[in-house]
Design an enzyme around this catalytic site. Structure first.
Site, PDB file in Angstrom:
ATOM      1  N   HIS A 334       6.264   1.269  -9.640  1.00 17.94           N
ATOM      2  CA  HIS A 334       5.043   2.007  -9.943  1.00 17.94           C
ATOM      3  C   HIS A 334       5.139   3.482  -9.575  1.00 17.94           C
ATOM      4  O   HIS A 334       4.761   4.357 -10.359  1.00 17.94           O
ATOM      5  CB  HIS A 334       3.872   1.381  -9.183  1.00 17.94           C
ATOM      6  CG  HIS A 334       3.380   0.111  -9.790  1.00 17.94           C
ATOM      7  ND1 HIS A 334       2.676  -0.828  -9.081  1.00 17.94           N
ATOM      8  CD2 HIS A 334       3.487  -0.384 -11.057  1.00 17.94           C
ATOM      9  CE1 HIS A 334       2.363  -1.841  -9.880  1.00 17.94           C
ATOM     10  NE2 HIS A 334       2.847  -1.603 -11.069  1.00 17.94           N
ATOM     11  N   ALA A 335       5.617   3.780  -8.363  1.00 19.23           N
ATOM     12  CA  ALA A 335       5.644   5.170  -7.926  1.00 19.23           C
ATOM     13  C   ALA A 335       6.613   6.002  -8.758  1.00 19.23           C
ATOM     14  O   ALA A 335       6.370   7.188  -9.011  1.00 19.23           O
ATOM     15  CB  ALA A 335       6.001   5.257  -6.449  1.00 19.23           C
TER      16      ALA A 335
END
Length: 380
Positions: A334-335
């Protein structure tokens, strides 16, 4: 009040649930569930959930956000809202739904919306209540935008939370259009699994740490499933998947919002650390070692974040940072997705980065080459 997942539409049930509804109607393997749509009456939530959970057979479920502006071509909102796993019983599911509702206005979701071009209007949240898949192997794949393109897959043992959250460095697979598979096997030190109504992280058995999660046939099968997802939805897709007893499941799909950097093997030097290229570009700044929320106040605009991993809750820091370096994680976490959306250079999976890169040192991050170089101080 509740909408069966097979009937879910984006206009009333949000991006995540609406997309899964389309895939379910197309015959793809998606775990069944129900959706609490926009505008549902909180007072009636408990009474509506009871028969719906009973119809599903009272299994453990995943309770997941499905915001109105989530999983769109312009913004993934990857990891910005809450997911609650291994929930069982109507009271607990109702509490988890309320947690997802509340996450719409969390600091990280609010910061993400403020930094997203075109974000406007009052944010709205639907919530997906979906049968939990007890994955033996799980991860993420990016399907190609062209028929002759390559599918990129990242995989680790257990549930996919470690892969999407960046807390494990996953195996990486590249599946060509002809089915040929190239793979890089990582040292997978931890795994996440359901134990009753708890989600626990534990060390991976020594024999499995360097063993591939997927054989070539399963990786190729996943790639074919990903291409089918792309055919239904149109264009390159970011797909979360799980495998149970050899059978693949689609847990989420959304448009790819930023291209992946190409793999690179740069020459090493004593002052250079190497990792996985996570987000293109180059930046020079002050290294700021961040091990948790207690370090957030030390981060200044233009710093380079040096972290064990980047939790989605750390998104507000990405509006200050010039670059990101992590010790674990893959390019589909996600990051990393948010870093690419923001145009922030990122290098992932650099072992020992928080110890080797000293807080306050000047470093250059090359997210295209996958290198981190310490800049010598200027003589005075």
């Amino acid at each position: 009040m509740l909408v069966p997942l097979a009937h879910a539409a984006t206009a009333t049930c949000g991006g995540k649930a609406g997309t899964l509804g389309r895939l379910l109607r197309a015959g793809l393997p998606v775990p069944d569930g129900v959706v609490v749509p926009f505008g549902a009456d909180p007072a009636a939530l408990h009474d509506a959930l009871a028969p719906a959970l009973d119809a599903l057979g009272e299994p453990p479920v995943a309770v997941r956000s499905s915001a109105g502006d989530e999983d769109t071509p312009g913004a993934s909102a990857a990891g910005q809202h809450e997911t609650v796993l291994a929930v069982r019983g109507v009271d607990q599911v109702a509490d988890a739904v309320r947690t997802c509702w509340a996450s719409l206005h969390s600091a990280r979701a609010t910061a993400y919306r403020r930094a997203t071009p075109g974000a406007a209007g009052e944010p709205v949240m639907a919530v997906l209540v979906q049968r939990l898949v007890d994955a033996q192997v799980a991860g993420v794949m990016f399907t190609p935008g062209a028929p002759d393109g390559t599918t990129r897959i990242e995989a680790s043992w257990g549930l996919g939370a470690g892969v999407v959250g960046g807390t494990v460095t996953p195996d990486a697979y590249a599946v060509a259009a002809d089915g040929t598979v190239a793979r890089t096997v990582a040292d997978k030190r931890t795994r996440t699994d359901r134990r009753g109504t708890q989600v626990v992280s534990a060390p991976v058995a020594a024999a499995d740490r360097h063993r591939p999660c997927l054989d070539d046939a399963t990786a190729a099968r996943l790639a074919l499933l990903g291409r089918r997802v792309s055919e239904v939805l149109g264009g390159a897709q970011d797909v979360e998947w799980a495998v149970v007893d050899g059978e693949p499941w689609v847990l989420q799909a959304r448009p790819v919002t930023a291209d992946l950097p190409a793999s690179a093997s740069p020459p090493a030097s004593p002052a250079t650390l190497t990792g996985t290229p996570g987000s293109r570009g180059t930046a020079t700044g002050t290294a700021r070692v961040v091990r948790g929320p207690g370090d957030f106040a030390r981060v200044r605009r233009g710093d380079v974040l040096v972290c064990p991993w980047t939790d989605p809750g750390w998104t507000p820091l990405l509006h200050l940072a010039a670059g990101v370096v992590t010790e674990t994680g893959g390019v589909l976490a996600h990051a990393a997705i948010v870093a690419r959306e923001r145009g922030i250079p990122a290098v992932l999976g650099v072992p020992g980065a928080t110890a080797v890169l000293h807080d306050g040192a000047t470093v250059t991050v090359d997210g295209t080459a996958g290198t981190v170089t310490t800049v010598p101080p200027t003589p005075t």
